[in-house]
Design an enzyme around this catalytic site. Structure first.
Site, PDB file in Angstrom:
ATOM      1  N   ARG A  70       0.825  -1.283   0.172  1.00  0.00           N
ATOM      2  CA  ARG A  70       0.154  -0.026   0.056  1.00  0.00           C
ATOM      3  C   ARG A  70       0.794   1.333   0.138  1.00  0.00           C
ATOM      4  O   ARG A  70       0.315   2.305  -0.342  1.00  0.00           O
ATOM      5  CB  ARG A  70      -1.031  -0.013   1.145  1.00  0.00           C
ATOM      6  CG  ARG A  70      -2.336  -0.909   0.733  1.00  0.00           C
ATOM      7  CD  ARG A  70      -2.986  -1.191   2.081  1.00  0.00           C
ATOM      8  NE  ARG A  70      -2.535  -2.442   2.672  1.00  0.00           N
ATOM      9  CZ  ARG A  70      -2.765  -2.628   3.979  1.00  0.00           C
ATOM     10  NH1 ARG A  70      -3.554  -1.943   4.678  1.00  0.00           N
ATOM     11  NH2 ARG A  70      -2.555  -3.899   4.418  1.00  0.00           N
ATOM     12  N   GLU A 107       2.132  -7.315  12.633  1.00  0.00           N
ATOM     13  CA  GLU A 107       0.878  -7.495  13.412  1.00  0.00           C
ATOM     14  C   GLU A 107       0.324  -8.900  13.240  1.00  0.00           C
ATOM     15  O   GLU A 107      -0.413  -9.474  14.311  1.00  0.00           O
ATOM     16  CB  GLU A 107      -0.367  -6.384  13.412  1.00  0.00           C
ATOM     17  CG  GLU A 107      -1.145  -6.118  14.581  1.00  0.00           C
ATOM     18  CD  GLU A 107      -2.305  -5.232  14.422  1.00  0.00           C
ATOM     19  OE1 GLU A 107      -2.510  -4.749  13.096  1.00  0.00           O
ATOM     20  OE2 GLU A 107      -2.981  -5.020  15.153  1.00  0.00           O
TER      21      GLU A 107
HETATM   22  O1  LIG Z   1       3.785  -2.188  11.631  1.00  0.00           O
HETATM   23  P1  LIG Z   1       3.497  -3.428  10.974  1.00  0.00           P
HETATM   24  O2  LIG Z   1       3.240  -4.341  12.132  1.00  0.00           O
HETATM   25  O3  LIG Z   1       4.903  -3.909  10.215  1.00  0.00           O
HETATM   26  O4  LIG Z   1       2.415  -3.482  10.087  1.00  0.00           O
HETATM   27  C1  LIG Z   1       2.233  -2.619   8.923  1.00  0.00           C
HETATM   28  C2  LIG Z   1       2.208  -3.174   7.684  1.00  0.00           C
HETATM   29  O5  LIG Z   1       1.232  -4.183   7.535  1.00  0.00           O
HETATM   30  C3  LIG Z   1       0.267  -3.750   6.323  1.00  0.00           C
HETATM   31  O6  LIG Z   1       0.918  -4.419   5.161  1.00  0.00           O
HETATM   32  P2  LIG Z   1       0.669  -6.065   5.090  1.00  0.00           P
HETATM   33  O7  LIG Z   1       1.928  -6.721   5.581  1.00  0.00           O
HETATM   34  O8  LIG Z   1      -0.438  -6.556   5.510  1.00  0.00           O
HETATM   35  O9  LIG Z   1       1.087  -6.053   3.576  1.00  0.00           O
HETATM   36  P3  LIG Z   1       0.073  -5.656   2.170  1.00  0.00           P
HETATM   37  O10 LIG Z   1       0.274  -4.011   2.110  1.00  0.00           O
HETATM   38  O11 LIG Z   1       0.679  -6.492   1.077  1.00  0.00           O
HETATM   39  O12 LIG Z   1      -1.313  -5.937   2.292  1.00  0.00           O
HETATM   40  C4  LIG Z   1       0.402  -2.158   6.145  1.00  0.00           C
HETATM   41  O13 LIG Z   1       0.205  -1.909   4.889  1.00  0.00           O
HETATM   42  C5  LIG Z   1       1.993  -2.066   6.618  1.00  0.00           C
HETATM   43  O14 LIG Z   1       2.761  -2.151   5.249  1.00  0.00           O
HETATM   44  N1  LIG Z   2      -5.121  -3.049  11.600  1.00  0.00           N
HETATM   45  C1  LIG Z   2      -4.357  -2.930  10.465  1.00  0.00           C
HETATM   46  N2  LIG Z   2      -5.238  -2.576   9.560  1.00  0.00           N
HETATM   47  C2  LIG Z   2      -4.719  -2.027   8.149  1.00  0.00           C
HETATM   48  N3  LIG Z   2      -3.555  -2.610   7.937  1.00  0.00           N
HETATM   49  C3  LIG Z   2      -2.808  -3.198   8.715  1.00  0.00           C
HETATM   50  N4  LIG Z   2      -1.427  -3.618   8.891  1.00  0.00           N
HETATM   51  C4  LIG Z   2      -1.262  -4.230  10.209  1.00  0.00           C
HETATM   52  N5  LIG Z   2      -2.116  -3.865  10.907  1.00  0.00           N
HETATM   53  C5  LIG Z   2      -3.056  -3.424  10.135  1.00  0.00           C
END
Ligand SMILES: O=P(O)(O)OC[C@H]1O[C@H](OP(=O)(O)OP(=O)(O)O)[C@H](O)[C@@H]1O
Ligand SMILES: Nc1ncnc2[nH]cnc12
Length: 183
Positions: A70, A107
């Protein structure tokens, strides 16, 4: 309504996604609304030009790093408006050529990030951009990749910060977030 209140009003919360106990905060409604998307980008670029660049050692931002996936929606637009380079950090195995890598916990799972080894020149100033900071694991790994190449991270930039997870404490530079969520 202020810009911050307007941006916040566009976010939607999805309890128990992608697994039980996680309240997923979705930014895509912002991108569906061109006025909200423009407000978001203008707000972030204004912050960078009025605060971050003013405090930067070289008075500019050389590189905007965006996190898979994202962060790719925001980073290139911000980079173009600043006249900076855009560099992607991708999940392992997606980038060609020599890469540097760093693994991290997030997370809801673990992952490994990579950046192309020639993407940042030593001494360049960098901001790291993503939609949301939760535990800070992803952003910390991205910061490690910047540091491995000799870059200087000035700031980490997010739309949303999950305050209760204290992710910002893991990072080597300040966090700027538009919306701070306590639950
Ligand atoms: O602070 P953190 O605990 O590391 O989590 C935050 C990350 O998690 C989500 O991405 P995700 O890993 O779900 O990947 P995506 O963008 O491909 O859905 C979000 O867009 C961040 O990149
Ligand atoms: N709570 C949350 N909502 C959206 N993106 C996330 N990436 C990690 N935690 C998330």
């Amino acid at each position: 309504m202020s810009d911050v209140e307007y941006i916040k009003s566009q976010l939607t919360a999805h309890p128990d996604f992608p697994k039980k106990g996680i309240v997923f905060l979705d930014i895509f409604p912002i991108l569906r609304n061109p006025i909200a998307f423009e407000t978001l980008i203008t707000h972030l670029v204004h912050h960078l030009t009025s605060h971050t660049i003013a405090a930067a050692p070289n008075k500019k931002i050389d590189v905007v790093v965006g996190l898979d996936a994202r962060g790719f929606l925001l980073g290139p637009i911000i980079a173009l408006r600043l006249g900076a380079a855009f560099v992607p950090v991708r999940k392992q195995g997606k980038l060609p050529g020599k890469c540097v890598s760093a693994s991290y916990e997030k997370e809801y799972g673990t992952d490994s990030f990579e950046m192309q080894a020639d993407a940042i020149t030593p001494g360049q100033t960098v901001v790291v951009v993503d939609d949301l900071i939760a535990t800070g694991g992803s952003a910390k790994a991205a910061g490690e990749l910047v540091a491995k190449q000799g870059g200087k991270t000035l700031e980490y930039l997010f739309i949303i910060e999950l305050m209760f997870l204290k992710g910002g404490a893991k990072l080597d530079a300040p966090v700027y977030s538009i919306v701070q969520s306590d639950d």
